[in-house]
Design a protein around this motif. Structure first.
Motif, PDB file in Angstrom:
ATOM      1  N   GLY A  74      11.797 -47.833 -23.112  1.00 28.06           N
ATOM      2  CA  GLY A  74      10.495 -48.206 -22.597  1.00 28.06           C
ATOM      3  C   GLY A  74       9.848 -47.233 -21.417  1.00 28.06           C
ATOM      4  O   GLY A  74       8.738 -46.856 -21.445  1.00 28.06           O
ATOM      5  N   LEU A  75      10.979 -46.995 -20.458  1.00 27.14           N
ATOM      6  CA  LEU A  75      10.337 -45.962 -19.489  1.00 27.14           C
ATOM      7  C   LEU A  75      10.096 -44.661 -20.130  1.00 27.14           C
ATOM      8  O   LEU A  75       9.160 -43.908 -19.519  1.00 27.14           O
ATOM      9  N   LEU A  76      10.844 -44.323 -20.931  1.00 34.15           N
ATOM     10  CA  LEU A  76      10.864 -42.961 -21.575  1.00 34.15           C
ATOM     11  C   LEU A  76       9.496 -42.870 -22.415  1.00 34.15           C
ATOM     12  O   LEU A  76       8.482 -41.867 -22.035  1.00 34.15           O
ATOM     13  N   ALA A  77       9.111 -44.043 -23.009  1.00 31.22           N
ATOM     14  CA  ALA A  77       7.791 -44.292 -23.673  1.00 31.22           C
ATOM     15  C   ALA A  77       6.514 -44.185 -22.670  1.00 31.22           C
ATOM     16  O   ALA A  77       5.737 -43.460 -23.008  1.00 31.22           O
ATOM     17  N   ALA A  78       6.632 -44.759 -21.727  1.00 31.33           N
ATOM     18  CA  ALA A  78       5.522 -44.753 -20.734  1.00 31.33           C
ATOM     19  C   ALA A  78       5.502 -43.421 -20.039  1.00 31.33           C
ATOM     20  O   ALA A  78       4.388 -43.121 -19.734  1.00 31.33           O
ATOM     21  N   GLY A  79       6.665 -42.521 -19.864  1.00 32.36           N
ATOM     22  CA  GLY A  79       6.752 -41.228 -19.243  1.00 32.36           C
ATOM     23  C   GLY A  79       5.915 -40.372 -20.188  1.00 32.36           C
ATOM     24  O   GLY A  79       5.108 -39.412 -20.089  1.00 32.36           O
ATOM     25  N   ALA A  80       6.138 -40.440 -21.427  1.00 31.42           N
ATOM     26  CA  ALA A  80       5.631 -39.749 -22.439  1.00 31.42           C
ATOM     27  C   ALA A  80       3.982 -39.960 -22.714  1.00 31.42           C
ATOM     28  O   ALA A  80       3.246 -39.183 -22.765  1.00 31.42           O
ATOM     29  N   ALA A  82       2.210 -40.922 -20.119  1.00 35.61           N
ATOM     30  CA  ALA A  82       1.644 -40.510 -19.096  1.00 35.61           C
ATOM     31  C   ALA A  82       1.769 -38.631 -19.147  1.00 35.61           C
ATOM     32  O   ALA A  82       0.604 -38.166 -18.587  1.00 35.61           O
ATOM     33  N   GLY A  83       2.413 -38.269 -19.728  1.00 33.97           N
ATOM     34  CA  GLY A  83       2.552 -36.540 -20.188  1.00 33.97           C
ATOM     35  C   GLY A  83       1.486 -36.290 -21.194  1.00 33.97           C
ATOM     36  O   GLY A  83       0.802 -35.190 -20.863  1.00 33.97           O
ATOM     37  N   VAL A  84       1.046 -37.074 -21.977  1.00 35.85           N
ATOM     38  CA  VAL A  84       0.128 -36.922 -22.932  1.00 35.85           C
ATOM     39  C   VAL A  84      -1.187 -36.754 -22.169  1.00 35.85           C
ATOM     40  O   VAL A  84      -2.128 -36.107 -22.538  1.00 35.85           O
ATOM     41  N   SER A  85      -1.381 -37.542 -21.083  1.00 32.41           N
ATOM     42  CA  SER A  85      -2.647 -37.755 -20.394  1.00 32.41           C
ATOM     43  C   SER A  85      -3.014 -36.300 -19.761  1.00 32.41           C
ATOM     44  O   SER A  85      -3.996 -35.958 -19.462  1.00 32.41           O
ATOM     45  N   PHE A  86      -1.928 -35.680 -19.509  1.00 32.18           N
ATOM     46  CA  PHE A  86      -2.368 -34.232 -19.038  1.00 32.18           C
ATOM     47  C   PHE A  86      -2.701 -33.276 -20.203  1.00 32.18           C
ATOM     48  O   PHE A  86      -3.011 -32.040 -19.745  1.00 32.18           O
ATOM     49  N   LEU A  87      -2.724 -33.623 -21.276  1.00 35.50           N
ATOM     50  CA  LEU A  87      -3.047 -32.566 -22.314  1.00 35.50           C
ATOM     51  C   LEU A  87      -4.645 -32.721 -22.534  1.00 35.50           C
ATOM     52  O   LEU A  87      -5.379 -31.730 -23.192  1.00 35.50           O
TER      53      LEU A  87
END
Length: 102
Positions: A74-80, A82-87
Motif C-alpha cells: 500500500g505504501l509502495l502504491a502511494a509512493g508510485a 506521488a511519483g506520477v504527480s511529478f510527471l
C-alpha cells in the motif's frame, strides 16, 4: 482569469492528495486489522485450557491478519502515485513573460 496551466496544477495536486489518502488509508486499515509485523496469517493459534484436567492445548481460529507485505504494498502504491504527480510539468506563466524584441 484562468491560468493556462491550471488543469495541470489541479492534476498534480489531486494525484498527491490521492497518494496521501492511499497511504493513510492503508496504514489505518493495517493498524485496525491487527498490525501484524510478520507475514499475513489466515489462522491464529489460540491456547485453550481444559476445565477438568487443566491441560493446555492449541487450537486454530480462522482470522485474517494482514502482514507487513500489505502495508508495504500500500505504501509502495502511494509512493508510485506521488511519483506520477511529478510527471505533470509545471510550465512558466506565459502572461508574465515578455517577448524579447530589441
Amino acid at each position: 482569469m484562468v491560468q493556462p496551466n491550471e488543469p495541470v496544477m489541479k492534476m498534480r495536486t489531486m494525484t498527491r492528495m490521492l497518494a496521501l489518502v492511499t497511504a493513510l488509508g492503508c496504514l489505518t486499515w493495517w493498524l485496525a486489522a491487527g498490525a501484524n509485523r510478520g507475514w499475513t496469517k489466515t489462522s491464529v493459534p489460540v491456547k485453550t485450557v481444559d476445565a477438568i484436567t487443566g491441560l493446555e492445548s492449541v487450537s486454530y481460529e480462522r482470522r485474517f491478519l494482514p502482514g507487513a507485505e500489505f502495508l508495504g504494498g500500500g505504501l509502495l502504491a502511494a509512493g508510485a502515485l506521488a511519483g506520477v504527480s511529478f510527471l505533470f510539468r509545471r510550465s512558466g506563466n506565459p502572461l508574465n513573460s515578455s517577448p524579447s524584441n530589441p
